[in-house]
Design an enzyme around this catalytic site. Structure first.
Site, PDB file in Angstrom:
ATOM      1  N   CYS A   1      11.542  14.517  13.431  1.00 35.87           N
ATOM      2  CA  CYS A   1      10.845  13.208  13.785  1.00 35.87           C
ATOM      3  C   CYS A   1      11.227  12.170  12.646  1.00 35.87           C
ATOM      4  CB  CYS A   1       9.687  13.100  14.122  1.00 35.87           C
ATOM      5  SG  CYS A   1       9.094  14.301  15.646  1.00 35.87           S
TER       6      CYS A   1
ATOM      7  N   CYS B   1     -30.691 -18.789  21.533  1.00 37.87           N
ATOM      8  CA  CYS B   1     -30.423 -18.714  20.269  1.00 37.87           C
ATOM      9  C   CYS B   1     -29.255 -17.943  19.843  1.00 37.87           C
ATOM     10  CB  CYS B   1     -31.540 -17.989  19.374  1.00 37.87           C
ATOM     11  SG  CYS B   1     -33.195 -19.070  19.391  1.00 37.87           S
TER      12      CYS B   1
ATOM     13  N   CYS C   1     -34.699 -16.337  21.624  1.00 34.88           N
ATOM     14  CA  CYS C   1     -34.286 -16.228  23.003  1.00 34.88           C
ATOM     15  C   CYS C   1     -32.878 -15.950  22.921  1.00 34.88           C
ATOM     16  CB  CYS C   1     -34.903 -17.243  23.678  1.00 34.88           C
ATOM     17  SG  CYS C   1     -34.266 -18.935  23.227  1.00 34.88           S
TER      18      CYS C   1
ATOM     19  N   ASP D   1       2.574   2.783 -24.874  1.00 35.88           N
ATOM     20  CA  ASP D   1       1.142   2.488 -24.420  1.00 35.88           C
ATOM     21  C   ASP D   1       1.649   1.660 -23.298  1.00 35.88           C
ATOM     22  OD1 ASP D   1       2.660   0.040 -25.365  1.00 35.88           O
ATOM     23  OD2 ASP D   1       1.532  -0.426 -27.158  1.00 35.88           O
TER      24      ASP D   1
ATOM     25  N   ASP E   1       5.813   7.045 -29.065  1.00 42.35           N
ATOM     26  CA  ASP E   1       5.525   5.873 -29.875  1.00 42.35           C
ATOM     27  C   ASP E   1       4.188   6.055 -30.885  1.00 42.35           C
ATOM     28  OD1 ASP E   1       5.822   2.897 -30.709  1.00 42.35           O
ATOM     29  OD2 ASP E   1       4.076   2.679 -29.575  1.00 42.35           O
TER      30      ASP E   1
ATOM     31  N   ASP F   1       6.641  -1.082 -25.008  1.00 44.56           N
ATOM     32  CA  ASP F   1       7.406  -0.057 -24.928  1.00 44.56           C
ATOM     33  C   ASP F   1       8.163   0.159 -23.295  1.00 44.56           C
ATOM     34  OD1 ASP F   1       6.694   1.036 -27.412  1.00 44.56           O
ATOM     35  OD2 ASP F   1       5.081   1.844 -26.491  1.00 44.56           O
TER      36      ASP F   1
ATOM     37  N   CYS G   1       7.031  16.543  13.528  1.00 43.50           N
ATOM     38  CA  CYS G   1       7.530  17.354  12.623  1.00 43.50           C
ATOM     39  C   CYS G   1       8.748  16.768  11.875  1.00 43.50           C
ATOM     40  CB  CYS G   1       8.277  18.364  13.519  1.00 43.50           C
ATOM     41  SG  CYS G   1       9.822  17.927  14.513  1.00 43.50           S
TER      42      CYS G   1
END
Length: 821
Positions: A16, A88, A85, A706, A508, A710, A13
């Site tokens: 906490c 391997c 096998c 932009d 701008d 700016d 809550c």
């Protein structure tokens, strides 16, 4: 200074959150700590010369909660060819296990699958393939299983298991209670013992995390909601056991039901919070898993983590572009809706930038990688959305302060209620008697002590600090996700609250209201042959490097005019150019150039002045001493600029334009758009001062630019809004980033901020209203604890689901009326 991102287990809550934040912010070396209950996360900024990462984690543990570092290990599956096998299997296992940065290797011969976890910062998958190949086998990338199991999914599954098992046992208890009350009454010791055995797992096993959290919070003298639930279930169970030995009312059923309702509410809340955080998950899932790169002229499939800058990726139709880059070969339509929210595919050709995770729709593209890892556009968006979801809204600070006293206040009210019932028994019994025939759970035949206990328990379990804590985080989480889906990236919650009260929006001009590059807007040929005019102008301007020359060439290209080579090219400073074309002398430039060469321009004088009053640059073209026409060149306004400005003004927000243009040009542009304030002749470093002036005159100011040149003005404004297209936009520069580049997204951002803040206020209203009504009802004994537990869960769910309604708001094709509401 270092920043640490954490997940925190055990929070239930707002109390906490308050405990963890207060603990961290009071720790030496910690500059700032932000904790978010909606996704159980924390962001801690600390000075590592004063405090270590381990000390930060220890401080959180000492406050009673368990921190978890974000895990960067990845899990991967590969298909191994050539295994026959068990030998391997052992060979591949040993080979991969020896590699640095690898753990949890598993090789399965039945499906030839190799799975393991690895650290991408230490090891590349190509190294794994190479090691397996050296061992005599071939490893083929199968699928990326992502990070560890989704912690939110794991949390939800745990909550679901607790809920289902508790609900089953509680249903059996309720059934036995009905049989005992209305059908067959068995001896009380037998009934109580049976119910106690069934209730024990609910209260002490499925609800053990509640009691542990309650103990920890009490130990730290910061009681939370778990304390209320624990006190509402443990005493009733333990006191109810006395019913085995003496004829008293048993409260065991009540204890089991309270805990079960709490667990049901927590499951539903966890699931709803999962829906609220879908935006981040969806963004992460958007990324491509693998890429095909050219190596020595051949295509090789690699994991996206293995890409390096400069790699050439091959992307076929229907595939995702793996990461940000520049097209070096090919042309295609690319669906960029994930980045911009724009559904129509855009054409991308050689030299164009493309965004990772967007979809190639048509042709084959070869793309050079320019950004990888955390630098990619998608990673930046994910980071920004996470920051927004973890931030706070100023209105939340007051609620957080109140929440810190909420649970202690409820405990005091509970004690006073219990005492009051025993001291002023007749008063309370009088109230209960008046409603006994209306409320079936009221029974005045019980002893005052029993009624006092039931009433006090109802006060405990009906109080709900959770709803107060979830009000802002869930609304921000859903709202920021909705914004990201529509190309609106909100950096923090403060911007949401500020944006709704903006009095002036300053624009701008270049690149924001206009396209940012000159183009031919008007074309007039004296003899009516526009292509012939463009042939002369374009052929001569081919030799010029002037920005306006580029606009002329683009227009010639658009009209499909084939150009010739001019000779004897001469640039005349401040006037124009002179050249020879097919033995004719050509002059291209302004009035001064025409006048200096005795060329009569009186026939077009009025038209030229009118165009210049509109802020356009007029270029006249003369051949063999005679004017053959003119071109008007301007940085063209974006098509939606006028409508958006009008809509903003109708919303009661003033508009301003800041530009380096001269007064006449700026005024002409502002007048055509309907902008209120014109600030002309301003150099880039002077924009900050103009923003300050607007703030002094009008109050809160938003700046739209932009995001590149700016940046200082965007920071000075109360809300900085960077607008651009895809990777062109500088995300770091602003409070709100508008990725799509359309000015209409400004309206969408205003609408989104108003809706988010409205939801936050609604959430707080309902949370306070619920507690203000429910607690007095419980104090007078009008609510049974079982109903109180259910109501408490519903209060939290109401807040979360109210926030989820933000997903339905419309942010495209807004009219001024819709933008105002």
């Amino acid at each position: 200074m270092k920043t640490l991102k954490l997940r925190i287990d055990g929070m239930s809550c707002a109390s906490c959150v308050n405990t963890v934040e207060t603990t961290l912010n009071n720790t030496d070396g910690v500059k700032e700590a932000r904790v978010n209950i909606a996704n159980d996360s924390a962001v801690v900024t600390y000075d590592d010369s004063v405090i270590s990462q381990d000390d930060v984690l220890k401080a959180i543990r000492n406050s009673g909660y368990e921190p978890r570092l974000e895990n960067h290990m990845k899990s991967i599956s590969m298909h191994v060819k050539g295994m026959t096998c068990a030998t391997c299997v052992n060979t591949v296992d040993r080979t991969v296990s020896k590699l640095k940065g690898v753990e949890n290797v598993n090789v399965n011969i039945s499906n030839d699958k190799l799975t393991f976890r690895y650290d991408p910062s230490v090891l590349k998958l190509s190294d794994v393939k190479k090691a397996v190949a050296n061992a005599g086998y071939e490893a083929v990338l199968q699928a990326d299983r992502g990070d560890e199991e989704d912690p939110e999914l794991a949390k939800m599954n745990t909550a679901k298991t607790r809920m289902v098992r508790s609900a089953i046992l509680a249903s059996v208890i309720m059934t036995l209670m009905m049989i005992q009350m209305f059908i067959v009454s068995v001896p009380r010791p037998i009934y109580t013992s049976t119910v106690a055995v069934l209730a024990f797992p609910i209260v002490f096993y499925f609800g053990r995390h509640v009691h542990i959290a309650a103990y920890k919070s009490l130990k730290n003298l910061r009681p939370n909601m778990d304390v209320l639930v624990s006190m509402g279930s443990l005493p009733p169970y333990l006191i109810g056991l006395m019913g085995i030995f003496m004829p008293i009312t048993t409260f065991v059923e009540m204890a089991a039901t309270i805990m079960t309702f709490h667990l049901i509410g927590k499951f539903l809340e966890t699931r709803a919070k999962g829906k609220a955080s879908q935006a981040i998950k969806k963004l992460i899932e958007l990324g491509a898993k693998t890429a095909r790169v050219l190596v020595d002229g051949e295509e090789v499939e690699v994991h996206v983590n293995e890409l390096d800058k400069g790699d050439i990726m091959v992307v076929r139709p229907g595939e995702k572009i793996p990461t940000d880059g520049i097209v070096v070969d090919g042309e295609s339509a690319v669906d960029e809706s994930i980045a911009t929210g724009e559904s129509m595919p855009v054409t991308r050709k050689k030299g164009d930038e493309v965004i990772g995770a967007t979809i190639n729709k048509q042709g084959v593209l070869k793309i050079e990688v320019t950004k990888i890892g955390e630098d990619t556009f998608l990673s930046q968006v994910i980071k920004l959305v996470e920051e927004a979801q973890g931030s706070k809204v100023p209105i939340q600070e007051f609620a957080d302060r109140i929440t810190g006293f909420f649970v202690p206040a409820v405990m005091v009210i509970t004690a006073l209620t219990f005492t009051s019932f025993l001291v002023f028994t007749n008063f309370h019994l009088g109230i209960l008697s008046s409603v006994e025939n209306v409320l079936p759970w009221v029974n005045t035949d019980q002893s005052p002590l029993t009624l006092a206990f039931i009433t006090a328990t109802a006060v405990l379990v009906i109080s709900c600090p959770c709803a107060l804590g979830l009000g802002t985080p869930t609304a921000l989480m859903v709202g920021s996700g909705k914004g990201a889906d529509n190309g609106i990236l909100i950096r923090n919650g403060e911007a949401v609250q500020t944006l709704k009260d903006i009095r002036v929006i300053a624009f701008d001009k270049t690149g924001t209201l206009t396209h940012g590059k000159p183009e031919v807007t008007n074309l007039h040929a004296v003899d009516g042959d526009e292509k012939a005019l463009m042939f002369v102008a374009g052929s001569v301007e081919k030799g010029s490097e002037h920005p306006l020359a580029h606009a002329v060439l683009e227009k010639a290209k658009a009209l499909k005019v084939k150009l010739d080579e001019a000779t004897s090219f001469e640039a005349i400073t401040g006037k124009g150019v002179k050249a020879r074309l097919n033995d004719d002398t050509v002059f291209i430039g302004n009035r001064a150039l025409m006048g200096a060469n005795d060329i009569d321009v009186s026939s077009v004088e009025d038209d030229v002045k009118a165009l210049e009053n509109e802020g356009k640059t007029v270029v006249m073209v003369a051949k063999t001493g005679t004017l053959i026409g003119y071109l008007a060149i301007a940085d063209a306004l974006k098509p939606d600029a006028k409508a958006v400005i009008r809509a903003i003004e109708k919303m009661g927000i003033k508009t301003a334009m800041i530009t380096g243009d001269n007064e006449r040009t700026a005024t002409a542009i502002a007048k055509s758009l309907g902008i209120t304030h014109v600030i002309a002749g301003i150099l880039p470093d002077g924009k900050v001062d103009e923003i300050v002036n607007l703030q002094e005159k009008h109050g809160l100011v938003a700046m739209v630019g932009d995001g590149i040149n700016d940046a200082p003005a965007l920071k000075q404004a109360n809300v900085g809004m960077a607008i651009g297209t895809g990777t062109d936009v500088a995300i770091e520069a602003a409070d709100v980033t508008l990725v799509r580049g359309d000015l209409e997204t400004i309206l969408a951002a205003l609408v989104l901020s108003k809706n988010i803040f409205r939801k936050i206020k609604q959430n707080y209203f309902w949370a306070w209203f619920y507690n203000a009504v429910a607690i007095p009802f419980a104090m007078f004994g009008l609510l049974h604890p079982m109903i109180g537990a259910a109501a408490m869960s519903l209060s939290s769910l109401n807040v979360v689901y109210n926030s989820l309604r933000l997903r339905k708001i419309q942010l495209k094709g807004l009219t001024p009326r819709e933008a105002r509401t």
